[in-house]
Scaffold this motif. Structure first.
Motif, PDB file in Angstrom:
ATOM      1  N   LEU A 101       7.339  -6.992 -56.040  1.00  0.00           N
ATOM      2  CA  LEU A 101       7.786  -5.607 -55.856  1.00  0.00           C
ATOM      3  C   LEU A 101       6.617  -4.696 -56.175  1.00  0.00           C
ATOM      4  CD1 LEU A 101      11.292  -5.716 -57.637  1.00  0.00           C
ATOM      5  CD2 LEU A 101      10.849  -5.697 -55.173  1.00  0.00           C
ATOM      6  N   ASP A 102       6.603  -3.524 -55.565  1.00  0.00           N
ATOM      7  CA  ASP A 102       5.528  -2.566 -55.826  1.00  0.00           C
ATOM      8  C   ASP A 102       5.617  -2.028 -57.260  1.00  0.00           C
ATOM      9  OD1 ASP A 102       4.715  -2.876 -53.227  1.00  0.00           O
ATOM     10  OD2 ASP A 102       5.804  -1.115 -52.506  1.00  0.00           O
ATOM     11  N   THR A 105       8.608   0.111 -57.852  1.00  0.00           N
ATOM     12  CA  THR A 105       9.910  -0.412 -57.424  1.00  0.00           C
ATOM     13  C   THR A 105      10.589  -1.066 -58.622  1.00  0.00           C
ATOM     14  OG1 THR A 105       9.046  -0.799 -55.202  1.00  0.00           O
ATOM     15  CG2 THR A 105      11.060  -1.963 -55.779  1.00  0.00           C
ATOM     16  N   TYR A 132      18.053  -3.739 -50.769  1.00  0.00           N
ATOM     17  CA  TYR A 132      17.385  -2.647 -51.485  1.00  0.00           C
ATOM     18  C   TYR A 132      18.209  -1.362 -51.393  1.00  0.00           C
ATOM     19  CZ  TYR A 132      13.111  -5.470 -51.367  1.00  0.00           C
ATOM     20  OH  TYR A 132      12.173  -6.458 -51.541  1.00  0.00           O
ATOM     21  N   HIS A 184       4.589  -4.026 -48.550  1.00  0.00           N
ATOM     22  CA  HIS A 184       5.155  -2.665 -48.482  1.00  0.00           C
ATOM     23  C   HIS A 184       6.157  -2.513 -47.332  1.00  0.00           C
ATOM     24  CE1 HIS A 184       2.472  -1.412 -51.536  1.00  0.00           C
ATOM     25  NE2 HIS A 184       1.440  -1.087 -50.806  1.00  0.00           N
ATOM     26  N   GLN A 185       6.929  -3.558 -47.091  1.00  0.00           N
ATOM     27  CA  GLN A 185       7.743  -3.572 -45.873  1.00  0.00           C
ATOM     28  C   GLN A 185       8.687  -2.373 -45.746  1.00  0.00           C
ATOM     29  OE1 GLN A 185       9.300  -7.254 -44.567  1.00  0.00           O
ATOM     30  NE2 GLN A 185      10.859  -6.345 -43.261  1.00  0.00           N
ATOM     31  N   VAL A 186       9.430  -2.092 -46.796  1.00  0.00           N
ATOM     32  CA  VAL A 186      10.434  -1.020 -46.696  1.00  0.00           C
ATOM     33  C   VAL A 186       9.739   0.332 -46.485  1.00  0.00           C
ATOM     34  CG1 VAL A 186      12.345   0.121 -47.876  1.00  0.00           C
ATOM     35  CG2 VAL A 186      12.041  -2.358 -48.116  1.00  0.00           C
ATOM     36  N   LYS A 187       8.671   0.560 -47.231  1.00  0.00           N
ATOM     37  CA  LYS A 187       7.964   1.842 -47.106  1.00  0.00           C
ATOM     38  C   LYS A 187       7.375   2.001 -45.709  1.00  0.00           C
ATOM     39  CE  LYS A 187       7.043   2.030 -51.981  1.00  0.00           C
ATOM     40  NZ  LYS A 187       6.188   1.582 -53.042  1.00  0.00           N
ATOM     41  N   LEU A 200      12.973   3.036 -54.876  1.00  0.00           N
ATOM     42  CA  LEU A 200      13.281   1.741 -54.274  1.00  0.00           C
ATOM     43  C   LEU A 200      13.718   0.790 -55.383  1.00  0.00           C
ATOM     44  CD1 LEU A 200      13.252   0.256 -51.573  1.00  0.00           C
ATOM     45  CD2 LEU A 200      10.850  -0.281 -51.937  1.00  0.00           C
TER      46      LEU A 200
END
Ligand code: URA
Length: 230
Positions: A101-102, A105, A132, A184-187, A200
């Motif tokens: 996770l970032d 996050t 998420y 960073h898939q979701v972002k 997130l």
């Protein structure tokens, strides 16, 4: 490795003797008699023949951690605290992170020393949903839903993301289910709409849900049911 090969590697048993040992139910793996020559022996398996210990098995460890904001998903970092710093030193040994996770996050993070198990949880082909909660700077339009389902082209990896399910919860909040874990898939998905992700939180990975009793920074070992469900 198959159980029959594992046994035949010992100088005291040839292939014929191994067959006999198995048929006579004299081989025990993890405290159960095993007759199947194809039974898989892992580094974590305890193997005994006639109560003689052949392999003690390394203890397998599976932990869930409520990752707080402001720590890095890495086992080591020269500048920032890492998720491993949240664990007592005697538990940290040889653990790896199943799905990073970032830095900011929060939410479910799984740490284990069982690579085969963690791959089942993280590899896209196993289609285990990672869920998420997302908060964005701008409003989330209803037209986003189809685009998330169709996929986003990520030029760097030269791939299109697998179908994702977006449920809009409020003007700037949504629940998103994805089966991959690209960088960073979701972002990047929301970035397609120029909409910045400002919060997130990962709620679950496949069958494993973040335990609501865990405060940010707290952890617990997974239950036998959670481990077996993956
Ligand atoms: N996608 C992101 O962009 N960041 C995360 O931490 C996890 C998924």
């Amino acid at each position: 490795m198959r159980l029959d090969r594992f046994l035949a590697n010992f100088p005291q048993y040839n292939r014929q003797q191994v067959r006999v040992l198995l048929v006579q139910r004299r081989v025990w793996v993890d405290a159960q008699p095993v007759i199947d020559p194809r039974h898989e022996v892992r580094e974590f398996s305890r193997v005994e023949v006639d109560e003689q210990l052949l392999q003690a098995g390394r203890p397998a460890r599976y932990l869930m951690l409520h990752k707080p904001a402001g720590c890095v998903s890495a086992t080591r970092d020269p500048q920032h605290p890492t998720v491993l710093d949240l664990l007592p030193p005697d538990l940290r040994d040889d653990l790896h992170i199943a799905g990073r996770l970032d830095y900011n996050t929060t939410g479910l993070m799984i740490l284990t020393n069982d690579g085969q198990w963690s791959r089942r949880l993280t590899q896209p082909r196993t289609k285990q949903a990672k869920i998420y909660l997302v908060e964005t700077e701008d409003e989330i339009g209803a037209h986003y839903i189809d685009k998330f389902r169709q996929g986003f082209y990520f030029a760097f990896e030269d791939l299109t993301t697998l179908p994702a399910q977006l449920d809009i919860l409020g003007p700037r909040s949504a629940r998103l289910a994805i089966v991959e874990g690209r960088y960073h898939q979701v972002k990047r998905m929301f970035g397609h709409f120029d909409n910045k992700v400002i919060g997130l939180h990962r709620e679950s990975m496949g069958p494993i849900h973040l335990d609501p009793a865990l405060a940010p920074g707290a952890f617990r070992t997974l239950t036998a049911e959670e481990i077996a469900a993956v």
